[in-house]
Structure formats: structure tokens, C-alpha cells
Scaffold this motif. Structure first.
Motif, mmCIF file in Angstrom:
data_model
loop_
_atom_site.group_PDB
_atom_site.id
_atom_site.type_symbol
_atom_site.label_atom_id
_atom_site.label_comp_id
_atom_site.label_asym_id
_atom_site.label_seq_id
_atom_site.Cartn_x
_atom_site.Cartn_y
_atom_site.Cartn_z
ATOM 1 N N GLU B 197 0.838 -1.200 0.000
ATOM 2 C CA GLU B 197 0.000 0.000 0.000
ATOM 3 C C GLU B 197 0.883 1.264 0.000
ATOM 4 O O GLU B 197 0.683 2.185 -0.807
ATOM 5 C CB GLU B 197 -0.873 -0.041 1.253
ATOM 6 N N LEU B 198 1.872 1.271 0.874
ATOM 7 C CA LEU B 198 2.754 2.437 0.963
ATOM 8 C C LEU B 198 3.560 2.631 -0.319
ATOM 9 O O LEU B 198 3.668 3.748 -0.838
ATOM 10 C CB LEU B 198 3.723 2.274 2.142
ATOM 11 N N ALA B 199 4.136 1.542 -0.811
ATOM 12 C CA ALA B 199 4.954 1.640 -2.027
ATOM 13 C C ALA B 199 4.091 2.120 -3.184
ATOM 14 O O ALA B 199 4.522 2.952 -4.002
ATOM 15 C CB ALA B 199 5.595 0.300 -2.341
ATOM 16 N N SER B 200 2.876 1.612 -3.255
ATOM 17 C CA SER B 200 1.959 2.020 -4.317
ATOM 18 C C SER B 200 1.637 3.515 -4.176
ATOM 19 O O SER B 200 1.647 4.262 -5.164
ATOM 20 C CB SER B 200 0.696 1.160 -4.223
ATOM 21 N N PRO B 205 8.410 1.210 -7.213
ATOM 22 C CA PRO B 205 8.317 -0.190 -7.638
ATOM 23 C C PRO B 205 8.964 -1.115 -6.598
ATOM 24 O O PRO B 205 9.911 -0.716 -5.919
ATOM 25 C CB PRO B 205 9.117 -0.230 -8.941
ATOM 26 N N ILE B 206 8.435 -2.319 -6.494
ATOM 27 C CA ILE B 206 8.950 -3.315 -5.542
ATOM 28 C C ILE B 206 9.567 -4.475 -6.314
ATOM 29 O O ILE B 206 8.967 -4.992 -7.263
ATOM 30 C CB ILE B 206 7.814 -3.858 -4.649
ATOM 31 N N LEU B 207 10.757 -4.884 -5.894
ATOM 32 C CA LEU B 207 11.387 -6.091 -6.418
ATOM 33 C C LEU B 207 11.348 -7.138 -5.316
ATOM 34 O O LEU B 207 12.026 -7.013 -4.293
ATOM 35 C CB LEU B 207 12.834 -5.792 -6.826
ATOM 36 N N ASP B 229 -0.274 -7.060 -4.605
ATOM 37 C CA ASP B 229 -0.305 -5.964 -5.581
ATOM 38 C C ASP B 229 -1.410 -6.198 -6.612
ATOM 39 O O ASP B 229 -2.119 -5.267 -7.008
ATOM 40 C CB ASP B 229 1.057 -5.868 -6.275
ATOM 41 N N ALA B 230 -1.562 -7.468 -7.037
ATOM 42 C CA ALA B 230 -2.609 -7.803 -8.007
ATOM 43 C C ALA B 230 -3.988 -7.579 -7.403
ATOM 44 O O ALA B 230 -4.892 -7.072 -8.072
ATOM 45 C CB ALA B 230 -2.446 -9.246 -8.472
ATOM 46 N N GLU B 231 -4.163 -7.939 -6.125
ATOM 47 C CA GLU B 231 -5.453 -7.726 -5.447
ATOM 48 C C GLU B 231 -5.859 -6.258 -5.493
ATOM 49 O O GLU B 231 -7.028 -5.931 -5.631
ATOM 50 C CB GLU B 231 -5.371 -8.151 -3.973
ATOM 51 N N GLY B 244 1.909 -5.350 -12.003
ATOM 52 C CA GLY B 244 3.165 -4.783 -12.479
ATOM 53 C C GLY B 244 3.834 -3.815 -11.551
ATOM 54 O O GLY B 244 4.900 -3.291 -11.879
ATOM 55 N N GLY B 245 3.259 -3.546 -10.388
ATOM 56 C CA GLY B 245 3.976 -2.712 -9.426
ATOM 57 C C GLY B 245 5.072 -3.499 -8.732
ATOM 58 O O GLY B 245 6.045 -2.939 -8.243
#
Lengths: 419, 419
Positions: B197-200, B205-207, B229-231, B244-245
Motif C-alpha cells: 500500500e505504501l509503495a503504491s 516499484p517493488i522487487l 499488488d494484483a489484489e 506490475g507494481g
């Protein structure tokens, strides 16, 4: 480029990727997947000569005797018996090296990439032949290399044009002296000596790429640049210690099998030490299993016997292509007569552009690589690279016939227009 | 560094290699080659669980049925049946992707390197956990990354400390949510949600690096970040399209065998398109043969059955190590209790330095990796990484006993000095 959905990732690419396009050759190869296309485009070895039985036996032996090691992580430098075998190979090429001078890489493409990462600062100028191996340009574009070039003639790099380029201080000189990709040329002994002498004089390191050196179909083996560099050390001819002005790249892709991805670099210990660091970050190590299988399959004389067989098959195909070109190419075309390797280089009559011809050629179910792809600074529009290792002689004959007809059609209107 | 002979090559290294030192872990592993050393230092799977028979059968099948393709060059993207299998695997993890979202890499180390090459400009700040996976730091140092960090506690990344770092605009966030290397921690579901949530929110982007996700010895599987992320996309839970995040890294090294070097990236198509370009320059493609062998060995349910067996063996070893630590570690030491994976993270009493202890530990024939190696910005002197997958329970018991004695000796003088 396809119109992709944007994500947080896609607007953050590093600047080094700007303007980077997918390899022209690899995109073209996708079009040639059509089984009806006779492809002279790839650089593929003939699958008929892959030593399946030998690889099968090697796999069984490796799994039975060293299975646990073969499936485990291993050292970055590479499998020691394989590196020792490669040292013996280099010694036959007139150069004494130890395993500390040898790094096993995931194909020699990885060696090009690691060397780029180790050597190239953004903007550094690399001196290459024009044309040169496309994969090297691809590897180094990621490090933002710029280029200086020396043109080839039918005997390879024109050493009389070299000094001016060396004077302007390139980071290193990259060269394929044997059975050039894409040029099909072989650098004569006198030019080799002159080249090493000049590079040494200007302190320019040489990167010698020799993927095809063992695949000679006529004439005598010529000393590698790394050997000539060793001779300059003044030691007796029988025992040339590695001197280190020339780094050497070899591969098992053309003699054993490309699908195993085994290449190697021969370099000064201090360079190997650094390349090992680069490779640790890049892929930890080349697959333990394929290294062991390659060693088991190749050592003990098999590879020499197998290379003899490859020479026979490819030599026949080269002859078939030369004969077909004589027969089917319109006047005004000319081509190199390679003493070995996988490729020849054809040049079309004035006014033709191989990059335009390729589309019609594909319609006629024959493929080649347009020459312009291989020139880092432009040029080569009239030329094309033709591979003769992949297709059998009948296909070569038919493919060249189709190609000749395509060229003929492009010439015809001109001839009509000029009364 | 050894005192090497200078050559024209050695005074021309690129500036990106300045200060780059060889991996502390890999240098240490060389010392542990002594068969008497009980090594908790490596990250090696237990060779006893390698599926030799299955790999043997897979090799025979591949050579018999597709030998010519297996030894030939192949596409950069990877062997299609393998990519399709990996898509099915991801679907079980709650994420719908197609082969166009999957790139096969030469181990997931190569994925880290290619992502570094694609994303990192000199000086870009990457947000990592502290400690984090050393191989990522190694891969990215070549691209001159800088770092921001968020500390771990016993439950992994401290999400309440994350926002401040996201605000300063890192290029991306790199995280190992499951059975952390080196921390042994597992991020709870609430933290996973908060993190995505925070990164979004900040567009970071998250690896997500997930080499050990299947190796859980207790508790329930938690959704991957890529699934969470997909949810967020709002689709029904049963069919989460890849958003894709989050990019996801997987590997067969811990479930099948590391010596095959098979990893993969799941990423947006536009990123895969670019990564394929990077990989073309880096090694053309991952060995065709090992990709086919891995697919033949893994598909059709074998890998699931095999992973169950690995879980039993490693679960027992984890228990053995936890029991031995309880028994042999002096008061004041504490350690994580991993729910899975290969590692746990031990912290020594105040005043001790694991980097100093390692030399005496090696004399006593036991090895670990000092914790400081895993901190990009310093710290971790009191900590150490202990691997429990490689040694059997008896060796674990004996190794921890030796280690406890070494620590005890270092504590003793202090206790004497304070009356």
C-alpha cells in the motif's frame, strides 16, 4: 516498440538503455522460423554434427560419478579440469597459460559483457573492425561505448589504416583475425605481426575473439595474436609465456555445442581476478553441470576427432555456397572466399541496398543478414552476411538460386532504364 | 589484492570497479573447503536431496527426443514449456501471468544483474532491508548504486519505518519477504499489505526476491507481494491479473538444483522486453540443455513431491540447530526462529564482534558469515548468519557446540575484568 501498459517500473529505466534496440539479427531470426525459409541469416552450427552420443555418455558419467557436485553451486572461476584442458588447448596454440589465466564464461558472449563492464566507462572509444561482430556492439552499448573503426578488405583488417586510429587512444582494439564474423576474412601473418607491433607501440590492449579458429577448411593454421604477442616477449619459440597485451576469447559453441553455453577468456591474472568479481555479480558461476558435461565429452582427444568431422561437413557446404554464388549471382556481385568459419560476406552492385532486398528475399523464402547491422558507425548497405554451416548443400544451392533471382529483379529495371 | 604483473589492460579498468572487493562470502567459502570445517557459512542446499535419478532420466529423455534442439542456440526469453510451467506455478501463488511476463535467467543472480543494468543510473538510491542479500549488493555495485535501508526486526522489514525512506524517492524497493537471507525472518500478512500500500502510494516499484518461498516448515503460506499488488487491482480474488507494481524473482536452485542455474523474473511485458535486450548482450540465452532438463525433471508434479521431501529434511535440520543453540549458546545471545528457508540470524552479547570471532571459529573448525557483510550502510557487527540446510543434524549439533565454546571464551575475560 509494442505499446505496453505503463507501470511504476517502466518510466524509470536507466539512461544507458536509451535508444537501445533489440538485436536486428535476433528479430530477423524470428521471421525465419517459417520452415520453408532457407536461412543464411543465423550463425547456427549444423545440428547434424552435434555429438549426441558423446554428450549422452558424458551426462551419464557425470551424474553417476559426480552427480552431487555437478548439481551444486561451484566456484566462479570455473571447473578446474575444464580450465586445465583449456590451458592444454592454448598451449597447442603456442601460448603457455595456467588455470589462473582462464575464466570459464557462459558462452563467449558473457566474456564480451564482463570485459565491457570491467573496462568501459561511458564515452570510451573502442576500436573495432568495420564490419564487426554484432554481439560485441550489443554487449558494450549497455556501457555507453563509442567506436572507432578500421575497414576490412578481402584479407581482413587493413593494417595500413590502423596507426591513425591507434594514435587517437582507443580503450582497446577488438578483432576477429580468423574467418571473420561477418566478413569471412582471415588476417595474413604479416598483418598479424604488424598489428601486434603497432598496438604494442601505442600501448593499446588487444581483445582477440576466436570462436572459429579450429574450423579451417584450407590453408595452414596461422599463429593467434596472443601467440605473436608472447613471441615479442623474446622467449624461445617453444615456450612462449603469456604476456598479457592480448586477451583471448574462445568458445565450445562451434566445436561441441552452443546449447551448453561454455566459453572462456584468457587474460592476465589481475584481469581474471577482476572479471571473477564481475561474474560473481552477473551469474555466480556458469552451470556446474554443463561445465562437467562439456569436459567429459571433450577431453581425451574426442574434440579433435569431432572437429575434423565438422571441418569436412562445413568445408563441403562452403564449397557448395561458393559454387552456387558463381552460378546464380548476377554480374557485379562479389564475395569473400573464407578459408574457414561459418560466414561469407557478399557485396551487391552499386545502387542496391541489402536492407531493402531482405523483405523481398523473405517473400521468396530465403534469408540473410543485411550488412549495415555490423557497422558501428554506419555503412555496409550494399553488403550481406551469408551463413553456410546450417543448411545442407542442396538447400544452399536452392537458397542462393532464390537470392540470385531477387537481386536480378532489382537490377533489371535499372538496366532497362539505361538505354 | 595480490601483486599482479601490470599489462596494458590493468591500468585501464572502468571507474565503476573502483573499491569493488571480492564477495566476502565467496572468499570465506574458500577457507571452508577444509573437510574438517563444519560450515554454516554457505547457502548451499544439501546435496543428499538432489534428485539425481530424476535429472538422469530427464537428460536421457531430452537427448533422445530433442537432442538437436537441446544442444543448439535458442531464444533469449527462455524455453517456452519451462516458461509455461512457471506461469502455472505463479498462478498457484495467486497471480495470473503469461509467458510474455516471464524471462528465464541464469540463476536469479542474473536477474538481479539485468535489473541493475536496466534500472540503475550511477548514484541512484535503492531501498533495501538491513541486512539484505549480499548478491544483490554485489550485482548493483557495478552500476554504482547507493542505498537507503529499513532495519529488520524479528518479523522482517519494519514497515513503520518505511514511509520516511519512501518519501526520499528510492529507485525501487528490494525485499525478501519469505525466510529472509540472511535474517531468517518472515514478513507477516499485515506488514505485507501495509508495504504494498505504501509503495503504491509513493509510486515506488517493488522487487520481490523469493528464492525460498516453497521451503516452509511451519505455519501457513502467506500471499506474495506480487499477489497482494494484483489484489489492489480490484479484480475478484480468484483471478488476479498481474498488475506490475511488483516484479518477482524465483529460482529452481533451492528446489531442484543450483548447478543447473535456472532462475526467472516475472515482470510487466515492457520490462521483459528490455530485460531480453540486456540478456542478449549478457549471455544470449540461458543454456538450452539445462532449461530442457530442468523442465523435464520438474514438470508433471515431481517438483511438488520433491519439495515435500526437502521440507522434511531441512525442517529437521532447522529444529536441530534451534535445539543446539538453546543448549550451547551463552546467555545474552539471541536468534531468529525461521519458519522456512536456509538461514537463521544470531546476535551476540554486547561488546562482541562476529568479524573478529570468525578467525578463532575457523581455527576451531566451524564457519559462519559475519553479519556486517549484509549491511550496505554499515552495522551488524554483533550478528552472524547461520545456514542449517547443508549439514546433517549431528554436524549441526557439533558445529554449534564449537561455536558456543568460541563465544564463551570471548565473553569470559570480560566477566573476569568486571568484579
Amino acid at each position: 516498440m509494442t505499446n505496453f501498459v505503463n507501470t511504476p517500473w517502466t518510466d524509470r529505466f536507466a539512461s544507458r538503455t536509451e535508444g537501445m534496440t533489440s538485436s536486428a539479427i535476433r528479430e530477423l531470426l524470428k521471421l525465419t522460423a517459417d520452415p520453408e525459409v532457407i536461412s543464411f541469416a543465423g550463425g547456427l552450427p549444423a545440428p547434424d554434427v552435434f555429438p549426441l552420443e558423446q554428450i549422452d555418455a558424458a551426462c551419464r558419467k557425470v551424474i553417476a560419478e559426480q552427480g552431487k557436485s555437478a548439481l551444486q553451486y561451484s566456484t566462479t572461476e570455473g571447473y578446474l579440469p575444464l580450465r586445465e584442458m583449456l590451458c592444454r588447448h592454448m598451449e597447442r596454440y603456442g601460448v603457455k597459460v595456467t588455470p589462473a589465466n582462464v575464466l570459464v564464461t557462459s558462452g563467449s558472449q558473457q566474456a564480451l559483457d564482463l570485459i565491457g563492464k570491467l573496462m568501459i566507462n561511458s564515452g570510451d572509444r573502442i576500436l573495432t573492425e568495420a564490419p564487426t561482430y554484432l554481439g560485441a556492439l550489443q554487449a558494450w552499448s549497455g556501457y555507453r561505448a563509442r567506436y572507432l573503426t578500421v575497414p576490412l578488405d578481402d584479407e581482413g583488417l587493413q593494417t595500413d589504416l590502423l596507426e591513425a586510429q591507434l594514435r587517437s587512444g582507443p580503450k582497446f582494439l577488438y578483432i576477429l583475425p580468423n574467418f571473420h564474423n561477418p566478413g569471412g576474412t582471415t588476417l595474413p601473418l604479416e598483418r598479424r605481426r604488424r598489428l601486434v607491433e603497432l598496438a604494442s607501440h601505442y600501448g593499446t590492449p588487444i581483445l582477440e575473439d576466436d570462436p572459429y579458429g579450429q574450423l579451417r577448411y584450407e590453408g595452414e593454421h596461422l599463429p593467434t595474436l596472443v601467440e605473436i604477442d608472447a613471441e615479442f616477449n623474446g622467449a624461445a619459440a617453444a615456450e612462449h609465456p603469456f604476456r598479457g597485451g592480448v586477451m583471448y576469447l574462445g568458445t565450445l559453441s562451434k566445436t561441441l555445442a552452443p546449447g551448453l553455453r561454455i566459453g572462456w577468456v584468457v587474460a592476465p591474472e589481475a584481469v581474471i581476478f577482476r572479471l571473477v568479481q564481475m561474474k560473481q555479480g552477473a551469474d555466480l558461476h556458469t552451470a556446474t553441470f554443463t561445465q562437467m558435461v562439456a569436459y567429459e565429452a571433450a577431453h581425451g582427444g574426442f574434440l579433435d576427432r569431432h572437429v575434423k568431422r565438422i571441418r569436412e561437413v562445413y568445408g563441403e557446404r562452403r564449397d557448395a555456397m561458393l559454387a552456387a554464388l558463381e552460378r546464380h549471382m548476377p554480374p557485379g556481385c562479389h564475395w569473400t572466399r573464407p578459408q574457414g568459419g561459418l560466414f561469407l560476406w557478399a557485396t551487391l552492385p552499386e545502387g542496391l541496398d541489402s536492407g531493402k532486398l531482405i523483405h523481398e528475399a523473405l517473400q521468396q523464402k530465403v534469408a540473410f543478414v543485411p550488412g549495415a547491422s555490423f557497422f558501428p558507425l554506419g555503412g555496409g548497405q550494399r553488403s550481406m552476411r551469408l551463413n553456410f554451416s546450417y543448411c545442407n548443400p542442396e538447400m544452399i544451392q536452392e537458397g542462393v538460386r532464390r537470392l540470385g533471382a531477387v537481386i536480378e529483379r532489382h537490377l533489371a529495371p535499372k538496366m532497362v532504364a539505361v538505354p
